[in-house]
Design an enzyme around this catalytic site. Structure first.
Site, PDB file in Angstrom:
ATOM      1  N   HIS A  88       0.686  -1.202   0.149  1.00 12.04           N
ATOM      2  CA  HIS A  88       0.050   0.009  -0.003  1.00 12.04           C
ATOM      3  C   HIS A  88       0.794   1.229  -0.114  1.00 12.04           C
ATOM      4  O   HIS A  88       0.287   2.520  -0.168  1.00 12.04           O
ATOM      5  CB  HIS A  88      -0.927   0.133   1.025  1.00 12.04           C
ATOM      6  CG  HIS A  88      -2.622   0.129   1.023  1.00 12.04           C
ATOM      7  ND1 HIS A  88      -2.914  -0.569   0.026  1.00 12.04           N
ATOM      8  CD2 HIS A  88      -3.167   1.050   1.177  1.00 12.04           C
ATOM      9  CE1 HIS A  88      -4.248  -0.291  -0.272  1.00 12.04           C
ATOM     10  NE2 HIS A  88      -4.467   1.068   0.484  1.00 12.04           N
TER      11      HIS A  88
ATOM     12  N   ARG B  56       0.938   2.549  -3.468  1.00 13.00           N
ATOM     13  CA  ARG B  56      -0.479   3.436  -3.800  1.00 13.00           C
ATOM     14  C   ARG B  56      -0.503   4.529  -3.017  1.00 13.00           C
ATOM     15  O   ARG B  56      -0.921   5.632  -3.650  1.00 13.00           O
ATOM     16  CB  ARG B  56      -1.417   2.482  -3.115  1.00 13.00           C
ATOM     17  CG  ARG B  56      -3.103   2.892  -3.581  1.00 13.00           C
ATOM     18  CD  ARG B  56      -3.815   1.806  -3.353  1.00 13.00           C
ATOM     19  NE  ARG B  56      -5.160   2.455  -3.405  1.00 13.00           N
ATOM     20  CZ  ARG B  56      -6.191   2.266  -4.366  1.00 13.00           C
ATOM     21  NH1 ARG B  56      -5.372   2.105  -5.485  1.00 13.00           N
ATOM     22  NH2 ARG B  56      -7.128   2.677  -4.269  1.00 13.00           N
TER      23      ARG B  56
ATOM     24  N   TYR C  65      -5.209  12.594   0.894  1.00  9.53           N
ATOM     25  CA  TYR C  65      -3.848  12.752   0.177  1.00  9.53           C
ATOM     26  C   TYR C  65      -3.464  14.001   0.033  1.00  9.53           C
ATOM     27  O   TYR C  65      -2.032  14.792  -0.077  1.00  9.53           O
ATOM     28  CB  TYR C  65      -3.535  11.914  -1.364  1.00  9.53           C
ATOM     29  CG  TYR C  65      -3.839  10.563  -1.098  1.00  9.53           C
ATOM     30  CD1 TYR C  65      -2.645   9.527  -0.594  1.00  9.53           C
ATOM     31  CD2 TYR C  65      -4.817   9.946  -1.470  1.00  9.53           C
ATOM     32  CE1 TYR C  65      -2.728   8.289  -0.275  1.00  9.53           C
ATOM     33  CE2 TYR C  65      -5.217   8.465  -1.159  1.00  9.53           C
ATOM     34  CZ  TYR C  65      -4.165   7.921  -0.793  1.00  9.53           C
ATOM     35  OH  TYR C  65      -4.275   6.348  -0.629  1.00  9.53           O
TER      36      TYR C  65
END
Length: 306
Positions: A251, A254, A286
């Protein structure tokens, strides 16, 4: 008012069959519900409550407190919230099915969770990890293509290992199948294209010859589809060789993909589509990661910022 009494065990069994058959949840998800509700049923049984109709809101509130304070192993806020979610779903089902007259968990509120920002590594650190897999042998060619594609697409590790060769739609496009079998098309950059080309020509045919014929894109050393566990080990090994000093996971690729795109000026809605998020709100977390970058740029560039 409900006249027929139903045991809690019977209610849990019917609920688990419901989520398995009618809602089509995965075996892992159903098993997680089963574990949560087993803990809940044991807690109530120790208080001589075994009938679904006898459970009250006070019992559910006591259970929530017990989860966070039990002496043997108190649960974190996130684990408590997950378990309470299982309990609330169960009681909603019991009410809908007429097994109880009221929803005992209707007032149960999960603990507030602190916002955890996704962990991303810097572009330089990512380059170090990718370089750590470079090589001309079969294993290196595969590992390098795997990691380059992970970073190039921001895909979940499950999406990458489930890829078939035919999912490479074009030279610079890959078709990913995400949650709910929802498909999306994601572009592939030049570095990943080069790594994939080398793997497909110089490594995959040899790997395929060692096992049964499979359409899988990434193969294990025995010729079968590469597993998520082995993909995780490949990433961990690359991070160790790169000497990052931090632990990374699939992850991490990602998170880094999204963070680096947004820091580079990509629109959040474009990143949403690339990640396969159903809501832009999920992607916007993000943007918080890049706030420090924006602040540093402002401080450096604005004549009256210092």
């Amino acid at each position: 008012m409900t006249t027929t009494r139903h045991s809690l065990a019977d209610g849990i069994g019917r609920y688990l069959r419901h989520v398995t058959i009618e809602r089509g949840l995965s075996a892992n998800t159903v098993q997680a519900y089963r574990r949560d509700l087993d803990v809940y049923a044991t807690f109530l049984a120790e208080r001589t409550v075994t009938d679904a109709t006898d459970v009250t809101s006070a019992h559910v509130a006591e259970f929530a407190t017990w989860l966070r304070t039990r002496p043997e192993r108190p649960l974190s806020a996130s684990s408590t919230a997950r378990m309470l979610s299982s309990v609330r779903n169960l009681h909603r089902f019991l009410l809908d099915e007429g097994m109880t007259a009221t929803d005992a968990a209707t007032d149960a509120r999960p603990p507030k969770l602190g916002m955890r920002l996704p962990k991303a590594i810097s572009i330089e650190q990512m380059e170090s990890v990718l370089r750590a897999t470079e090589g001309d042998d079969i294993r290196s060619l595969r590992d390098h293509a795997l990691l380059e594609l992970l970073y190039a697409t921001g895909a979940r590790i499950s999406e990458i290992v489930s890829l078939n060769v035919d999912d490479l739609v074009d030279d610079d496009v890959v078709r990913l199948t995400g949650k709910g079998n929802k498909q999306r098309i994601v572009p592939v950059g030049s570095f990943a294209r080069e790594a994939l080309g080398a793997y497909l020509v110089r490594a995959r045919p040899t790997l395929s010859a060692t096992g049964r014929s499979t359409p899988a894109l990434f193969l294990g050393m025995r010729g079968d589809r590469l597993s998520r566990q082995n993909a995780w080990l490949i990433i961990r090994s690359a991070a160790e060789r790169a000497d990052l000093g931090v632990t990374i996971s699939p992850h991490t690729f990602r998170h880094s993909f999204a963070t680096h795109l947004l820091a580079g000026g990509a629109d959040v809605r474009v990143v949403q589509e690339l990640l396969g998020h159903s809501s832009v709100a999920t992607t916007q977390i993000y943007t918080l990661v890049t706030a420090d970058t924006l602040r540093d740029m402002y401080t450096t560039a604005h004549p009256r910022a210092r």
